[in-house]
Design a protein around this motif. Sequence first.
Motif, PDB file in Angstrom:
ATOM      1  N   ARG A  92      -5.862   9.189  -0.024  1.00  0.00           N
ATOM      2  CA  ARG A  92      -5.894  10.586   0.427  1.00  0.00           C
ATOM      3  C   ARG A  92      -5.213  10.732   1.791  1.00  0.00           C
ATOM      4  N   ASP A  93      -5.523   9.803   2.690  1.00  0.00           N
ATOM      5  CA  ASP A  93      -4.936   9.872   4.026  1.00  0.00           C
ATOM      6  C   ASP A  93      -3.413   9.768   3.963  1.00  0.00           C
ATOM      7  N   LEU A  94      -2.930   8.839   3.148  1.00  0.00           N
ATOM      8  CA  LEU A  94      -1.486   8.642   3.058  1.00  0.00           C
ATOM      9  C   LEU A  94      -0.807   9.833   2.398  1.00  0.00           C
ATOM     10  N   ARG A  95      -1.439  10.379   1.391  1.00  0.00           N
ATOM     11  CA  ARG A  95      -0.854  11.561   0.737  1.00  0.00           C
ATOM     12  C   ARG A  95      -0.754  12.717   1.724  1.00  0.00           C
ATOM     13  N   ASP A  96      -1.752  12.854   2.582  1.00  0.00           N
ATOM     14  CA  ASP A  96      -1.702  13.900   3.595  1.00  0.00           C
ATOM     15  C   ASP A  96      -0.546  13.662   4.568  1.00  0.00           C
ATOM     16  N   VAL A  97      -0.343  12.391   4.969  1.00  0.00           N
ATOM     17  CA  VAL A  97       0.734  12.067   5.901  1.00  0.00           C
ATOM     18  C   VAL A  97       2.096  12.423   5.308  1.00  0.00           C
ATOM     19  N   PHE A  98       2.318  12.041   4.068  1.00  0.00           N
ATOM     20  CA  PHE A  98       3.619  12.296   3.458  1.00  0.00           C
ATOM     21  C   PHE A  98       3.787  13.783   3.117  1.00  0.00           C
ATOM     22  N   ALA A  99       2.696  14.454   2.795  1.00  0.00           N
ATOM     23  CA  ALA A  99       2.767  15.899   2.530  1.00  0.00           C
ATOM     24  C   ALA A  99       3.139  16.658   3.796  1.00  0.00           C
ATOM     25  N   GLU A 100       2.613  16.237   4.949  1.00  0.00           N
ATOM     26  CA  GLU A 100       2.959  16.891   6.211  1.00  0.00           C
ATOM     27  C   GLU A 100       4.431  16.719   6.534  1.00  0.00           C
ATOM     28  N   PHE A 136       0.821  -1.215   0.000  1.00  0.00           N
ATOM     29  CA  PHE A 136       0.000   0.000   0.000  1.00  0.00           C
ATOM     30  C   PHE A 136       0.854   1.265   0.000  1.00  0.00           C
ATOM     31  N   LEU A 137       2.185   1.106   0.167  1.00  0.00           N
ATOM     32  CA  LEU A 137       3.129   2.216   0.063  1.00  0.00           C
ATOM     33  C   LEU A 137       4.083   1.975  -1.095  1.00  0.00           C
ATOM     34  N   VAL A 138       4.598   3.046  -1.675  1.00  0.00           N
ATOM     35  CA  VAL A 138       5.655   2.942  -2.693  1.00  0.00           C
ATOM     36  C   VAL A 138       6.935   2.517  -1.979  1.00  0.00           C
ATOM     37  N   GLU A 139       7.498   1.405  -2.394  1.00  0.00           N
ATOM     38  CA  GLU A 139       8.705   0.879  -1.759  1.00  0.00           C
ATOM     39  C   GLU A 139       9.911   1.089  -2.677  1.00  0.00           C
ATOM     40  N   GLU A 140      10.952   1.708  -2.139  1.00  0.00           N
ATOM     41  CA  GLU A 140      12.193   1.928  -2.872  1.00  0.00           C
ATOM     42  C   GLU A 140      13.358   1.495  -2.005  1.00  0.00           C
ATOM     43  N   ALA A 164       3.358   5.586  12.596  1.00  0.00           N
ATOM     44  CA  ALA A 164       2.142   5.566  13.423  1.00  0.00           C
ATOM     45  C   ALA A 164       0.953   6.145  12.672  1.00  0.00           C
ATOM     46  N   ALA A 165       1.166   7.278  11.993  1.00  0.00           N
ATOM     47  CA  ALA A 165       0.077   7.880  11.216  1.00  0.00           C
ATOM     48  C   ALA A 165      -0.290   7.004  10.026  1.00  0.00           C
ATOM     49  N   VAL A 166       0.703   6.362   9.437  1.00  0.00           N
ATOM     50  CA  VAL A 166       0.456   5.453   8.307  1.00  0.00           C
ATOM     51  C   VAL A 166      -0.386   4.266   8.755  1.00  0.00           C
ATOM     52  N   GLU A 167      -0.022   3.680   9.885  1.00  0.00           N
ATOM     53  CA  GLU A 167      -0.775   2.520  10.360  1.00  0.00           C
ATOM     54  C   GLU A 167      -2.192   2.902  10.769  1.00  0.00           C
ATOM     55  N   THR A 168      -2.339   4.057  11.385  1.00  0.00           N
ATOM     56  CA  THR A 168      -3.682   4.523  11.752  1.00  0.00           C
ATOM     57  C   THR A 168      -4.566   4.640  10.515  1.00  0.00           C
ATOM     58  N   ALA A 169      -4.020   5.207   9.435  1.00  0.00           N
ATOM     59  CA  ALA A 169      -4.785   5.344   8.191  1.00  0.00           C
ATOM     60  C   ALA A 169      -5.136   3.977   7.616  1.00  0.00           C
ATOM     61  N   LEU A 170      -4.177   3.058   7.651  1.00  0.00           N
ATOM     62  CA  LEU A 170      -4.428   1.723   7.107  1.00  0.00           C
ATOM     63  C   LEU A 170      -5.525   1.022   7.891  1.00  0.00           C
ATOM     64  N   ILE A 171      -5.420   1.010   9.204  1.00  0.00           N
ATOM     65  CA  ILE A 171      -6.388   0.307  10.040  1.00  0.00           C
ATOM     66  C   ILE A 171      -7.799   0.845   9.804  1.00  0.00           C
ATOM     67  N   TRP A 207      10.064   4.071   2.130  1.00  0.00           N
ATOM     68  CA  TRP A 207       8.653   4.092   1.735  1.00  0.00           C
ATOM     69  C   TRP A 207       8.296   5.551   1.504  1.00  0.00           C
ATOM     70  N   THR A 208       8.028   5.885   0.244  1.00  0.00           N
ATOM     71  CA  THR A 208       8.051   7.290  -0.165  1.00  0.00           C
ATOM     72  C   THR A 208       6.687   7.887  -0.493  1.00  0.00           C
ATOM     73  N   GLY A 209       5.626   7.118  -0.424  1.00  0.00           N
ATOM     74  CA  GLY A 209       4.320   7.670  -0.751  1.00  0.00           C
ATOM     75  C   GLY A 209       3.262   6.593  -0.834  1.00  0.00           C
ATOM     76  N   SER A 210       2.086   6.987  -1.245  1.00  0.00           N
ATOM     77  CA  SER A 210       0.951   6.076  -1.318  1.00  0.00           C
ATOM     78  C   SER A 210       0.983   5.236  -2.593  1.00  0.00           C
ATOM     79  N   ASN A 211       0.640   3.964  -2.438  1.00  0.00           N
ATOM     80  CA  ASN A 211       0.419   3.066  -3.570  1.00  0.00           C
ATOM     81  C   ASN A 211      -0.961   2.416  -3.443  1.00  0.00           C
ATOM     82  N   ALA A 212      -1.839   3.075  -2.700  1.00  0.00           N
ATOM     83  CA  ALA A 212      -3.110   2.463  -2.317  1.00  0.00           C
ATOM     84  C   ALA A 212      -4.049   2.214  -3.488  1.00  0.00           C
TER      85      ALA A 212
END
Length: 461
Positions: free
Chosen positions: A450-458, A225-229, A420-427, A253-258
Amino acid sequence: MANPSTLTRRALLGVGGAAALAGTAAAWPRLTAADIPGRGQDALTILILGTSQDAAGRQAIADAFMQTHPDIPVLIQSVQATDWGDFFAKILTMVASGTQPDIVYTATEGAQLFAERLALPLDDYLLHDAEEMKDYFEDVHPSLIEAFMYKGSLYQLPLDFNAANMYLNLDVLERNGLEMPGEEWTKDDFTELLRGMKGDATPYYWTNRLFGGVVPWLYVNDTSFLVEERASGGEDFWSTFYPGEQRSGGYLWTGSNATDDRVHESFEHLRGLVSEGLAVRPEEGGGNTLVGLFASGRIGTTPAGGYWVQGLAEGGMRPEQYDVQFFPRWKTQRHQFGGAGYAVMKTTDKPDQAWEWIKYTASKEAMELAFPTPATTPTRRSMVNDNLYTGIGPEHWSRFYETLDRFPSSGPIPAPPQQAAVETALIRNVSTALSAGPDQVARSLESLDRDLRDVFAEEEA
């Protein structure tokens, strides 16, 4: 996580997901210097997640260390928390308030948070003491080491790990005339096996979290669910300790792949299992309820790691009543794993003494003190043996470590610094994705994106 501590990976990860680290400091649990007995003593302060009993359980390791290093007093302190996320939040609060431990025991979930903000790289120490450290690295699979590298530097020496394998209840299989599956079984074989249990036990029980939740299904479907590099760097380390290994400078892990098609396919597969009555909705229960249900023959299969062996034995389950198999193949048979080790804090004024602790705890002597029972899987291959599992572990206990050998693409829990924010969004979005029909899966994945993009944007702001 280590015994003689009573904590297992199951207990440490908790039931309800990680507490969010995102947000203001005012939202973090209050923790002051008064919560750390011994603060102000001229001792090497080591924090673990757990109770005072857990800290006392590690005293044998501290005593052995101080016999070798009588000039380095050690103070092991516990921080009580509901899960790793809560623990990390408390460590951040402590550092912000001026209470600064020297060393913290942390898992994959927090490895990049610590590397990014809190911990010192070990590279110079490792290369300086290369001859002394070769015994450790010769005994530890390189995949475990790569999981604790970040942007080309190594920040922790992993001491224990667990891969998400599949546990099967042999009593349930026998009651329903089913056979233990082979190592090359597929997701379709798995589904048919579950159908053979329906109406007897709960065929598949899983929990809504990073470890053992949806992520293993994403990995075997060759996605995440995340971009893995992979980061560059680490060449000196790899050439010194693992000559010939073509490894990276660590995972990124650089962004959303959801919204990837295979992510949707994986979610839909799980939704289908739930709707057919072959699996529970993951929010219906958590890890703490699993041991009793599995041991009593009410669960047919569940994903877990080697940490479960001790818990099942304590729950009264005999080794011949269950077995462990690799996760079923889909497009790949890539497995998910997580580990843990000590991190040296940037704020320490005792970095050399802290390094001596890191070296000692990675020795076989110390690890045998730390892991006398199969409450986890030691990272030293030589310790995963008959002595550890005979009379208590399943027939195929060797698969716990063989997972890394058989499936070299296996990788760590996707845990960026914002874990933590990533896991909260996933759950949250896993729960909604499985609440209705196929259209809800697509809507939930769009929400997760959307949630993941917000996390990485922050993080970038």
